[in-house]
Motif scaffolding. Structure first.
Motif, PDB file in Angstrom:
ATOM      1  N   LEU A 352       6.270  22.771 -14.960  1.00 28.37           N
ATOM      2  CA  LEU A 352       5.765  22.424 -13.640  1.00 28.37           C
ATOM      3  C   LEU A 352       5.252  23.680 -12.942  1.00 28.37           C
ATOM      4  N   THR A 455       9.490  19.149  -5.626  1.00 28.26           N
ATOM      5  CA  THR A 455       8.271  18.919  -6.411  1.00 28.26           C
ATOM      6  C   THR A 455       8.564  18.052  -7.621  1.00 28.26           C
ATOM      7  N   ALA A 456       9.659  18.330  -8.324  1.00 26.00           N
ATOM      8  CA  ALA A 456      10.018  17.539  -9.502  1.00 26.00           C
ATOM      9  C   ALA A 456      10.319  16.090  -9.124  1.00 26.00           C
ATOM     10  N   ARG A 459       7.039  14.257  -8.431  1.00 25.63           N
ATOM     11  CA  ARG A 459       6.164  14.032  -9.586  1.00 25.63           C
ATOM     12  C   ARG A 459       6.786  13.102 -10.623  1.00 25.63           C
TER      13      ARG A 459
END
Length: 613
Positions: A352, A455-456, A459
């Protein structure tokens, strides 16, 4: 993988040594494998076939070994045991150094002499020379405190360069090294009449070198390491960086023509080379890696006669060896696998790229992004979402490559997704990224990890935002404890190994200098303002806000981060009736690297995660 070398007879042979943890013995075992490569008769840069390696052969992994309190030097060749010397009986030096920092083992060109580093034998005479360290004092002063070189270098205090003459069986110890210098990483110069070595100043006192080798050498502001000679012996190469500052930083590759070096002093003992070049110098090799197969990590082990040996792995693929010839201009490398790993795993993994939010940008090092590696189990729950374990590396100037990691693989096999975060300050993103963290720990790195986690989650909707845990060791433990303190509603469990809890109390108890952004000098006395700044950057200031259950794993012999750091948090949490458990390993140091300790820590971490997630 410990090492690999190539030999050439009629066909190239690759010999490798491997390390494996044996949980039954509670120790690491070494074994070797050898492959014979058959090249094309018309094109010697084309491998036609690889012969089966045969069974693995256990090896001791030692050239110098201990037996019944004695040190033995054994030299073996194809005819058997060539030479055996009882180093203890010869009484020329103390224990031989086998560490990566000082230790070395270098053959002379004629292969009749062997160069190595050992501890200086204690001086038992009444005579005392000015400037000698406490370790060299007469026997009646044996209770005087003796400094050593810190974590994992305990009892290594005064190294000396030694040479054994295999023909005569005699041992010579280099005389004339300045009294305030500790030599190491030595090797023969061409013709074996001179010696190259690295020398670390140990005055006014020694500082821990393990993972912090950027300490003062011959230059006031330069730190050098990893001396190597070019294949033709004409040029010295070495790595150079700045003294102090980040423990791990970008280094420059330097080279000096051997003929221009000056001999700065002569040897004072017979049977040793006639002169010593007091200098340092790393092998630089550039290989044309084109069209690499789908492995996350490639490590070049050795190059001989244009044949490269590399170690490849990924988060779902244990290490394997591959070979290929250096390509000519415009060509690509054709890789040949020596042996596939015993098994691979169908974990899904991805890298990522994480963008720093504008409000968290570092104004002195603007525009820096960072990354993380997300590993997911092969068979996630059908209905429920996957719990996520945030794994944070220590250092802080270290990294998580996209390579095989036993802890990550074990967690993924047990149903956890794992996010390995390389926050700003991690290596591999350039010197600006490393420097950006100086003075910003406890803030920039904490926010980076939190940004990576968010963010993970954004997504990948299969990750469960309600079942998050954080784990890490050393600075990774520091960040883990920060996260559960600064975001108490976000994480449900924490497991920290030898964490930094209070930077202010760490200052006087660690074997290294502090890296919270305060300029270090040997004679600096910490001010109230400096101690207040360190305390402000520490997880202990957020202890009252911690709600997540915390598992602490501490090494009783840790000299890098005193176990009292973890005990400080333990007592703070216990006093507030917060869920906390402490595992104490009295014989282990900072890395908690004993095989039984590693197994104990992993099992307890998994049980802690299952209990609280």
């Amino acid at each position: 993988m410990l090492n690999n070398n190539l030999t050439w007879k009629t066909s190239p042979c690759s010999h490798s040594e491997w390390s494996q943890s044996d949980l039954v013995r509670g120790s690491r075992i070494l074994y070797s494998q050898q492959w014979t490569l058959i090249t094309d008769s018309n094109d010697h840069k084309s491998i036609r076939t690889v012969l089966p390696p045969g069974p693995c052969v256990p090896v001791s992994g030692e050239v110098l070994s201990g037996l019944s309190g004695h040190q033995l030097l054994e030299i073996w060749d194809r005819h058997g045991l060539r030479k055996c010397l009882n180093l203890t009986a010869l009484n020329k030096h103390g224990r031989v150094y086998d560490d990566a920092q000082f230790g070395c083992l270098s053959w002379s060109e004629c292969e009749n002499k062997l160069l190595y580093v050992a501890e200086k034998i204690k001086n038992t005479s009444i005579e005392k020379h000015d400037g000698e360290s406490p370790c060299r004092k007469p026997q009646q002063d044996r209770s005087v405190y003796c400094e050593d070189w810190g974590e994992s270098l305990t009892n290594k205090s005064v190294p000396v360069i030694c040479v054994v003459n295999l023909q005569s069986g005699s041992i010579s110890v280099l005389q004339g090294v300045p009294h305030d210098v500790s030599p190491g990483q030595a090797l023969w110069a061409p013709s074996s009449q001179s010696v190259f070595l690295v020398g670390w100043y140990h005055e006014p006192f020694r500082l821990g070198l393990r993972f912090c080798s950027n300490q003062r050498l011959s230059g006031d502001n330069l730190s050098v390491s990893c001396p190597r000679l070019s294949p033709d012996g004409s040029t010295l190469f070495y790595l150079q960086g700045r003294v102090f500052g980040p423990h791990n930083q970008c280094l420059s590759l330097q080279q000096v023509h051997y003929l221009y070096l000056l001999v700065v002093f002569r040897l004072l003992c017979s049977g040793f080379p006639s002169s010593l070049i007091f200098f340092v110098f790393v092998v630089a090799s550039s290989a044309g890696f084109y069209d690499l197969p789908d492995y996350g990590s490639w490590k070049l082990l050795t190059v001989q006669k244009d044949l490269m040996v590399v170690c490849c792995s990924s988060p779902n693929t244990p290490p394997t060896l591959r070979v290929g010839f250096l390509p000519s201009a415009g060509e690509t490398v054709t890789w040949q696998t020596l042996q596939q790993p015993v098994m691979t795993f169908d974990f899904h993994w991805t890298v990522l790229d994480v963008t720093t939010p504008p409000e968290e940008d570092n104004t002195h090092y603007s525009g820096l992004d960072f990354g993380a590696v997300l590993v997911k189990p092969s068979r996630p729950p059908i209905e429920a979402k996957t719990p996520l374990v945030v794994f944070i590396h220590g250092g802080p100037h270290s990294q998580f490559p996209a390579e095989w990691n036993c802890t990550t693989a074990g967690l993924a096999k047990l149903g956890f997704a794992v996010l390995m975060v390389n926050y700003r300050g991690s290596t591999g993103f350039g010197q600006d990224s490393i420097l950006s963290l100086i003075g910003q720990i406890g803030s920039q790195d904490v926010k980076d990890v939190q940004t990576a986690v968010r963010t993970a989650l954004q997504r990948d909707i299969a990750l469960d935002p309600n079942r998050l845990a954080v784990i890490g060791g050393s600075h990774g433990g520091f960040l883990s404890c920060h996260l559960v303190g600064q975001y108490p509603e976000f994480y449900r469990a924490c497991a920290a190994r030898n964490p930094v809890i209070n930077a202010a109390t760490l200052l006087g108890t660690s074997d290294i200098v502090d890296c919270v952004g305060i300029q270090y000098s040997y004679d600096q006395i910490p001010t109230a303002e400096a101690l207040a700044a360190m305390l402000e950057k520490s997880p202990i200031t957020h202890a009252a806000q911690i709600k997540a259950p915390v598992l602490l794993m501490l090494g009783g012999r840790d000299r890098r981060v005193s176990p009292h750091q973890g005990l400080e948090l333990y007592k703070a949490l216990k006093s507030r009736a917060s869920p906390v458990r402490l595992l104490w390993f009295p014989e282990d140091g900072h890395s908690l690297s004993r095989v039984d300790t590693q197994a104990d820590c992993f099992l307890n971490t998994v049980l802690w995660l299952h209990q609280h997630l």
